[in-house]
Design an enzyme around this catalytic site. Structure first.
Site, PDB file in Angstrom:
ATOM      1  N   ASP A   1      36.528  22.561  35.365  1.00 30.70           N
ATOM      2  CA  ASP A   1      36.047  23.523  36.366  1.00 30.70           C
ATOM      3  C   ASP A   1      36.505  23.071  37.740  1.00 30.70           C
ATOM      4  O   ASP A   1      36.462  21.876  38.048  1.00 30.70           O
ATOM      5  CB  ASP A   1      34.515  23.609  36.333  1.00 30.70           C
ATOM      6  CG  ASP A   1      33.986  24.919  36.894  1.00 30.70           C
ATOM      7  OD1 ASP A   1      34.273  25.228  38.070  1.00 30.70           O
ATOM      8  OD2 ASP A   1      33.283  25.643  36.155  1.00 30.70           O
TER       9      ASP A   1
ATOM     10  N   LYS B   1      41.876  40.530  32.727  1.00 22.01           N
ATOM     11  CA  LYS B   1      41.189  40.284  31.455  1.00 22.01           C
ATOM     12  C   LYS B   1      41.897  41.023  30.316  1.00 22.01           C
ATOM     13  O   LYS B   1      42.009  40.503  29.200  1.00 22.01           O
ATOM     14  CB  LYS B   1      39.731  40.714  31.547  1.00 22.01           C
ATOM     15  CG  LYS B   1      38.829  39.735  32.268  1.00 22.01           C
ATOM     16  CD  LYS B   1      38.640  38.445  31.493  1.00 22.01           C
ATOM     17  CE  LYS B   1      37.552  37.564  32.091  1.00 22.01           C
ATOM     18  NZ  LYS B   1      37.419  36.282  31.361  1.00 22.01           N
TER      19      LYS B   1
ATOM     20  N   ASN C   1      47.790  28.683  30.407  1.00 18.10           N
ATOM     21  CA  ASN C   1      47.621  27.232  30.320  1.00 18.10           C
ATOM     22  C   ASN C   1      46.636  26.844  29.220  1.00 18.10           C
ATOM     23  O   ASN C   1      46.840  25.851  28.509  1.00 18.10           O
ATOM     24  CB  ASN C   1      47.162  26.676  31.668  1.00 18.10           C
ATOM     25  CG  ASN C   1      48.255  26.716  32.713  1.00 18.10           C
ATOM     26  OD1 ASN C   1      49.438  26.548  32.396  1.00 18.10           O
ATOM     27  ND2 ASN C   1      47.886  26.940  33.965  1.00 18.10           N
TER      28      ASN C   1
ATOM     29  N   TYR D   1      40.203  41.854  38.302  1.00 20.29           N
ATOM     30  CA  TYR D   1      39.424  41.315  37.190  1.00 20.29           C
ATOM     31  C   TYR D   1      39.689  42.093  35.908  1.00 20.29           C
ATOM     32  O   TYR D   1      40.041  41.510  34.872  1.00 20.29           O
ATOM     33  CB  TYR D   1      37.936  41.362  37.545  1.00 20.29           C
ATOM     34  CG  TYR D   1      37.027  40.718  36.519  1.00 20.29           C
ATOM     35  CD1 TYR D   1      37.026  39.336  36.346  1.00 20.29           C
ATOM     36  CD2 TYR D   1      36.158  41.476  35.757  1.00 20.29           C
ATOM     37  CE1 TYR D   1      36.181  38.738  35.414  1.00 20.29           C
ATOM     38  CE2 TYR D   1      35.315  40.888  34.826  1.00 20.29           C
ATOM     39  CZ  TYR D   1      35.328  39.516  34.662  1.00 20.29           C
ATOM     40  OH  TYR D   1      34.498  38.935  33.736  1.00 20.29           O
TER      41      TYR D   1
ATOM     42  N   GLY E   1      30.051  26.943  35.236  1.00 14.30           N
ATOM     43  CA  GLY E   1      29.606  28.277  35.609  1.00 14.30           C
ATOM     44  C   GLY E   1      28.310  28.659  34.932  1.00 14.30           C
ATOM     45  O   GLY E   1      27.705  27.883  34.185  1.00 14.30           O
TER      46      GLY E   1
END
Length: 320
Positions: free
Chosen positions: A34, A151, A101, A147, A13
């Site tokens: 990724d 977060k 994870n 989002y 990213g």
């Protein structure tokens, strides 16, 4: 003594690929994970080091078997507002199951973890500037919530892992950051304005443009992340810090600044303000100053000039 091994999720990213570069410069062995959903393989194509390995993997699935890891940098997740609706479930799971994870992998290897959080956890803030003690003002059912709330959950899960398993987890709340390797169609304001100016289109300002942001050039961000990751456990374990510029600017002024820096022949047009768009956004970086002696150095005008050639190449156009 072997080089430390860092696993970087979201390593292809925008921020992740710059992080990979900086870790390699610091003599790390680096593995990037990724799925190339928003990350781009070409962001890593320049790397020739035998200390680097790129693995295509979706963090929503358990991590593959890797060599022992000393550090986990969990930086995966789409962060563009234009993706908040079209990829809402993917975003929510990358920051919940993906964080689970990542932390399970860190626990297995007893690896120090640096969690990429965001200024979005503060929502449309009622405290300005925002410090790390502020709990935010977030609409948990709004268009930004997949989002924002995931977060926030990611941070809560990190705290739970740290307390239950005695892991060394450090959280970076990243404020608006920009620079090369941002996708021109990213949807965030600086890529939008640069792409529109280079294509000789009007710059789109939402609302009346009086909402404010502060913009941190990517190299300044990394100059904060690197010492935070390497700091002694007694200094930084369990800490959360804001990293971002304190140079606050109105969005309308940003549009005018980009037109001036590029000497572009673009008008400015106004559109309706999106729901839950924050009115103000600026970090209190007192904690980063105290812990790391850190503050950003690249001015907005200088950062735009450094970013421009990348966008010219990506779009195949020049302002000249």
């Amino acid at each position: 003594m072997s080089n430390p091994h860092a696993v970087v999720t979201g390593g292809a990213g925008f921020v992740g690929s710059h992080l990979v570069d900086s870790l390699l410069d610091d003599d790390f062995e680096v593995t990037s994970l990724d799925n190339f959903g928003s990350g781009r393989p070409e962001n890593l194509e320049h790397i020739k080091s035998d200390r680097f390995n790129s693995v295509e993997h979706d963090v929503r699935n358990p991590f593959p078997d890797l060599d022992d890891a000393d550090y986990v940098f969990h930086f995966s997740s789409r962060a563009s507002p234009k993706d908040f609706e079209s990829h809402a479930v993917e975003i929510a799971l990358a920051n919940s199951e993906g964080t689970h994870n990542a932390l399970e992998f860190a626990r297995k290897h007893d690896a120090r973890t640096i969690l990429a959080s965001t200024s979005e956890i503060y929502g449309d803030p009622e405290v300005h500037p925002q410090n790390e003690e502020y709990n935010g003002n977030v609409n948990l059912r709004g268009p930004r919530s997949p989002y924002d709330e995931s977060k926030r959950f990611s941070e809560a899960l990190a705290v739970a892992y740290q307390e239950q398993y005695d892991l060394d987890i450090r959280t970076v709340r990243i404020f608006n950051t920009y620079g090369p390797r941002m996708r021109p169609d990213d949807g965030r304001v600086i890529p939008n304005f640069l792409s529109q100016a280079l294509n000789r289109e009007p710059l789109t300002v939402y609302g009346d443009g009086t909402q404010t942001r502060s913009f941190c050039y990517v190299s300044d961000l990394l100059d904060g992340i690197r010492p935070f990751a390497r700091a002694e456990k007694e200094t930084a374990a369990g800490e959360v810090i804001n990293l971002g510029s304190t140079e606050e600017i109105k969005i309308l002024t940003l549009a005018e600044t980009i037109i001036d820096v590029l000497d572009a022949d673009s008008d400015i047009v106004f559109r309706d303000l999106p729901e839950d768009d924050p009115k103000v956004r600026r970090p209190d970086i007192s904690r980063a100053k105290q812990l790391l002696s850190w503050e950003p150095n690249v001015s907005l005008e200088s950062g735009i000039k450094r970013t421009l050639p990348y966008f010219e190449n990506e779009l195949g156009v020049s302002i000249d």
